[in-house]
Structures are given as structure tokens and as C-alpha cells.
Design a protein around this motif. Structure first.
Motif, short mmCIF file in Angstrom:
data_model
loop_
_atom_site.label_atom_id
_atom_site.label_comp_id
_atom_site.label_asym_id
_atom_site.label_seq_id
_atom_site.Cartn_x
_atom_site.Cartn_y
_atom_site.Cartn_z
N CYS A 9 8.90 7.95 -0.80
CA CYS A 9 7.75 7.04 -0.91
C CYS A 9 7.53 6.37 0.43
O CYS A 9 8.45 5.78 1.01
CB CYS A 9 7.99 5.99 -2.00
N SER A 10 6.33 6.48 0.94
CA SER A 10 5.96 5.84 2.21
C SER A 10 5.00 4.69 1.91
O SER A 10 4.01 4.87 1.20
CB SER A 10 5.29 6.86 3.14
N LYS A 70 1.17 0.37 -11.56
CA LYS A 70 1.67 1.65 -11.06
C LYS A 70 0.75 2.12 -9.95
O LYS A 70 -0.46 2.28 -10.15
CB LYS A 70 1.74 2.67 -12.19
N LEU A 71 1.33 2.35 -8.78
CA LEU A 71 0.55 2.74 -7.61
C LEU A 71 0.88 4.17 -7.19
O LEU A 71 2.06 4.55 -7.15
CB LEU A 71 0.82 1.80 -6.43
N GLY A 72 -0.14 4.94 -6.88
CA GLY A 72 0.03 6.27 -6.33
C GLY A 72 -0.50 6.32 -4.91
O GLY A 72 -0.88 5.29 -4.33
N TYR A 132 0.85 -1.20 0.00
CA TYR A 132 0.00 0.00 0.00
C TYR A 132 0.88 1.24 0.00
O TYR A 132 1.77 1.39 0.84
CB TYR A 132 -0.89 -0.03 1.24
N VAL A 133 0.65 2.15 -0.95
CA VAL A 133 1.41 3.40 -1.01
C VAL A 133 0.67 4.47 -0.20
O VAL A 133 -0.44 4.88 -0.56
CB VAL A 133 1.59 3.87 -2.47
N ILE A 134 1.30 4.90 0.89
CA ILE A 134 0.72 5.94 1.73
C ILE A 134 1.02 7.32 1.14
O ILE A 134 0.17 8.22 1.14
CB ILE A 134 1.30 5.85 3.17
#
Length: 309
Positions: A92-93, A67-69, A51-53
Motif C-alpha cells: 500500500c502506497s 474503505k479507501l482504494g 490518500y491511497v496512491i
């Protein structure tokens, strides 16, 4: 407790008393400080949620990439090779959990019971895929992930049970968002799938819509689009096209007086018999029955209005 190294979609999970249990996890505010920006591919026998915070990341899978934002996640099934790629110089967190399935003596929160009690989850399990991308619209999945990591770090005797409860809640949330996206209430994560879906939803359904034309519009090959679409939505582009045709046909039946044959051709179907069959499969009634029910409901409403009810 025995660990079952199973795919999330393994029917064996719905025959026993198996609960999800976090076996690995991290919550890292700055991934580049602890992680190689271009990690090599790997796979394992656990289900993984990434999961991209904050920031962005790319998850490379066999033959495609996700691709994750911010606020987006991917669920990767057991034994699926994948690699995390970060962007040099960009913060990136991310938060991550990896879970397997443990056999407990209480069936209340088992995969079997969750699938029975929560229809979207049961339906999701019937549509296996190597990975699934989700946009966490309200942040609920992130809150549950944070709680899961905190509980898993605890040495309390009830930690495994609480971890299982939270992992089950995460799966329920993922299934609900997957179902909502299937119903068209949330946008897909993958940009190529989004282009294809927008083309279908805003296009003239009376015309022929081919996978090749959708792929050309997105700038990718038809086989790649099919693979991405199946992973993202659980159905093929052609199945989505048919779903869009049927939804528009149902609106026309309920809102206009056009004949069934006219509606059939106006949504791009050439056989009234085929249209009737797939409409009944989708909605549990024939197009003619749908029209009759609309007329009955309308007449009933008018009668009640005349009587002041």
C-alpha cells in the motif's frame, strides 16, 4: 505567525487572515515497511488528509469506517479519533499531510477569501462533518499533495507561503469534487452510500422510499446509513431523496405537458403546496413559473427558426 488549532469549519477562520499550512507529512511507497498494519486510534489538533496512491486501506473512525482504494482520500477534521488499518501482505502506497492554520499579513489566499471566491468551498464549509471521502478522478489532488510534500521539505524562505498556496488549492479541489458528487457527477466512495444512492436514482420515486428500506438493502442499520450518508454527502438520505424527486419533477415540467398536480404525485409528493414551496426553495421559482419560462423559451426559439435567425 500564530497557529490557530481550529476545525476546518470553525467560523473564526472566515473572520481573520488565516491560511492553511502543512505541519506534518509523508510520502511512503510501502506503508507496511514503516507503519504498523493495525495502528491504535489517535487524534490531534490538525486537519489530516490521507490518500491511497496504490493498494487499499481502512480508516476506522468512531462508529464507522472508510474503505479507501487507489486514487481515493479522506479528509479528517481536527480532534476526530481515527486509526489506519492496512492489509497484511498487501503493498500500500500512501501520501499524507496534516495542516493547521497560520495567521499571515496577506489576505489573498486566506480561508476567508477562498470561501468568498470559490462557491463550492464556501458551501462545503457550511456543511461540517467529521470526515469526508473523495475519489480523485483526474489525479489533480495527488499532484498537489506531491508538490506540497516537496515544498514542505525545502528550507527555502518562501516554503511556508508556497505550502499555504498548495494547501489552499488542495482544499479547493476537494470542495469541487464534493460539489460535483452532490450534483451526481461522481460516484461516492463508500459502498453502502453508493447502494442507497443507486436505489434512489434508479427507483420509482412515486413510491414511498424510507431510510429503513435503503438500510435493509445495503445490509446495515438505518442510523449507521444516516451517519455514513451525512459524512459522505453532507446531507441525509431523506434530503437526497427530496433532491432526486425535485430534479425529476423539474425535467417533467420542462419536457412534458403533464399538469403540476400530476407531476407532484408522480414524484412521490402528496401536497402540491409543499411541492411548490420546496421547488421554489431549490430553483428560485415556482413550478408554474418554470413551466411558463419553458413555454416562452420554446415559442421564442420557434419564432427565430421561422425567421431564419
Amino acid at each position: 505567525m500564530s497557529l490557530l488549532p481550529a476545525s476546518l469549519y470553525d467560523p473564526a477562520l472566515r473572520r481573520g487572515c488565516f491560511l492553511p499550512l502543512a505541519m506534518g507529512y509523508y510520502d511512503r511507497p510501502d506503508m507496511l515497511s514503516t507503519t504498523d498494519a493495525h495502528a491504535p486510534p489517535h487524534h490531534h489538533n490538525l486537519i489530516e488528509i490521507m490518500y491511497v496512491i496504490f493498494g487499499r486501506a481502512v480508516i476506522r473512525l468512531k462508529g464507522c469506517e472508510a474503505k479507501l482504494g487507489q486514487g481515493e482520500m479522506i479528509l479528517i477534521d481536527k480532534d476526530v479519533p481515527h486509526a489506519l488499518e492496512l492489509f497484511d501482505g498487501e503493498k500500500c502506497s500512501m501520501i499524507n499531510i496534516e495542516f493547521g492554520f497560520k495567521q499571515f499579513d496577506n489576505d489573498g489566499l486566506s480561508i476567508r477569501n477562498l470561501a468568498i471566491r470559490h462557491a463550492p468551498f464556501g458551501e462545503m464549509l457550511e456543511n461540517p462533518r467529521e470526515y469526508l471521502t473523495i475519489r480523485d478522478e483526474d489525479g489533480m489532488i495527488l499532484r498537489l499533495l506531491k508538490q506540497t510534500v516537496a515544498i514542505s521539505d525545502s528550507v527555502h524562505a518562501q516554503s511556508p507561503r508556497l505550502s499555504s498556496m498548495l494547501a489552499g488549492m488542495i482544499l479547493i479541489c476537494v470542495a469541487s469534487r464534493w460539489k460535483n458528487r452532490m450534483a451526481g457527477r461522481f460516484a461516492p466512495v463508500n459502498k453502502y452510500v453508493e447502494i442507497a444512492m443507486d436505489t434512489i436514482d434508479s427507483g420509482d420515486l412515486s413510491e414511498n422510499i424510507s431510510v429503513s428500506s435503503l438500510a435493509a438493502r445495503a445490509g446495515i442499520s438505518p442510523s449507521y446509513l444516516i451517519r455514513l450518508f451525512k459524512a459522505e454527502c453532507g446531507i441525509t438520505p431523506n434530503q437526497y431523496i427530496l433532491k432526486a424527486r425535485l430534479e425529476r419533477a423539474k425535467r417533467l415540467i420542462e419536457q412534458t405537458d403533464h399538469s403540476i398536480i400530476h407531476i407532484t404525485t408522480s414524484v412521490g409528493l402528496t401536497s402540491e403546496r409543499y411541492f411548490s414551496r420546496v421547488f421554489r426553495r431549490e430553483y428560485g421559482q415556482s413550478p408554474s413559473a418554470c413551466r411558463r419560462n419553458r413555454l416562452i423559451a420554446g415559442a421564442d426559439g420557434a419564432a427565430k427558426a421561422d425567421l431564419g435567425i
